[in-house]
Structures are given as structure tokens and as C-alpha cells.
Design an enzyme around this catalytic site. Sequence first.
Site, mmCIF file in Angstrom:
data_model
loop_
_atom_site.group_PDB
_atom_site.id
_atom_site.type_symbol
_atom_site.label_atom_id
_atom_site.label_comp_id
_atom_site.label_asym_id
_atom_site.label_seq_id
_atom_site.Cartn_x
_atom_site.Cartn_y
_atom_site.Cartn_z
ATOM 1 C CB THR A 97 -55.169 33.248 -79.827
ATOM 2 O OG1 THR A 97 -56.242 32.423 -80.297
ATOM 3 C CG2 THR A 97 -54.088 33.320 -80.909
ATOM 4 C CE LYS A 172 -57.158 31.263 -83.696
ATOM 5 N NZ LYS A 172 -57.659 31.646 -82.368
ATOM 6 C CE LYS A 240 -54.465 38.329 -79.024
ATOM 7 N NZ LYS A 240 -54.698 36.875 -78.771
#
Length: 290
Positions: A97, A172, A240
Site C-alpha cells: 500500500t 485501497k 501511514k
Amino acid sequence: MAKVAFLGLGVMGFPMAGHLAARGHAVTVWNRTAAKAEAWVGQHSGQRAATAAEAASGADFVLACVGNDDDLRQVCLGATGAFAGMAPGAIFVDHTTVSAQVTRELSALAAEKGLGFVDAPVSGGQAGAENGVLSVMCGGSAADYAAAEPVIAAYARICRRLGESGAGQLAKMCNQIAIAGLVQGLAESLHFAEKAGLEAGALVEVISQGAAGSWQMANRAQTMAENRFDFGFAVDWMRKDLGICLATANETGASLPVTALVDQFYKDVQKLGGGRWDTSSLIARVRALG
């Protein structure tokens, strides 16, 4: 069956590479910490390499699952990076990701070398990786995706192409935005039940069958009630990911007020010492507030 390299053997990559070997692919693994690669070879049919370039040499597909943008660049580029070892026509599949920006940057560099590139972040957590039932959202050319999809199928419940390079990463981000609000809502619901004197198990059994039901409720409500937060996807990593979401929202003009708020709630969890707790630990913050 394909010749495959897998780069990055964390809580996700280790079992994902194992599924590829179980399907009969010829797998070579590489990990920054060599001991993890040695452990993988001890459990699965395959071999390990000393560098990402060595692992990628001769591979039809090179798959990666590392930490962040900088990690991905390091794995791909330079004399020991994967791109240096890949032959024209090989396809790089990135399960990390990361930002759509670094995805497009690396996809363009791959194209200059005659390589394919598919961004393919995953959802489903450690359990999904171990059980081979991840959701995989992809970006890249239709031809690269069509070639890579049968390989990805080794550990996917569903795999879909959403568009050109970067589309998988954008999807995502949508996934993480949705999860953030769901987990906070579930944390508040369970905390309210505790304060009201309701038994969590009975409550969840009832409301999970109605409009409130979700994957988070089915898989995390009981462990949240029991104060267990050891399910793989850490708060540090969620922050993150949410940082990527918020930065991209600033670029696109999207409004994400709930996401921004929950990101700060996860910051509070970090302050409680929960950086390595899984994302369901939002309830610990709610409880700490009384």
C-alpha cells in the site's frame, strides 16, 4: 505454472508466497532480513536469493509486499533492485500500500525497460493472507493485469482491475477510508453497550444480522470486547495509509472529515503505547476517555 519471485516476507508476504509455492509455481524469495527468507525456505518449496535483483532474474512475475514508498523504490531500483534483474516482458506486481504517485513513477520506469507493472494492494489482513482469501484491487494495463491475475489468484478471494496505473492504490485508499469510520463506530457501539450493562456477545449476535452488520463486527467485535489487539495490521501502518488518503484528498479536492478525525484518534492510540496494536484498538482510546 510460472517462475515467480516474491520480495518482502512480513506478516502478509510470508503466507502469500507460501500459497504461490503450494500452487506449484517455482518461487524464489527475498527479504531484507535474511533470516525470514531462510525460515520461509524451511517451510515451503522454493529458494531464496541474496538480493532483489537476483530473485527477479529469469522470473516471469516479480511480486512485492513491503512497507512504504521509500521501501518500494529501494526494492525496485538500483544495481541490486528488482528492475535490474528482470528481463523484458516480465511483470512486476506490487502488493504494497503506497501512494498513487510512486506507483505511476515506477510504472513509467518499468515501461522504459520493457517491463509490465501492476499495482495490486490487498485487503483482508493477516488472516486473509494466511487463508488465501484476500481482496486485491489492481491498476495497470489490461494486458498486464490479464497475465498477472492467474498468479494472484493463489491467495485472492477476489481480484479486479479498476483502471490504469495507480487505480489499485486509489481503490485501497477507498478501502481504508471506509474501514476507519466503521471501526470507530463499532468501538463507540461496544463502549456504549458496556456502560449500559449489555452483554457484548448477545448484542453483536443480534445487531450483526441487521443493517449494522459488517466484516469488522463479525471478525473484531468479540476480541475488542476482550481487549485483544494482536491481529497483524498495526495502528502504525494504518496511520501511514490514512496519511496517504488525506494527502491524496488534498490533491483531488475530496472532503474526508471523518477520516481526518479517526486518524487523530489513532494518534491517541499510539500515545497509549498501541502503535503495534491492530486497528480495532480504537476501543482502547474510547475506554480511556471513560
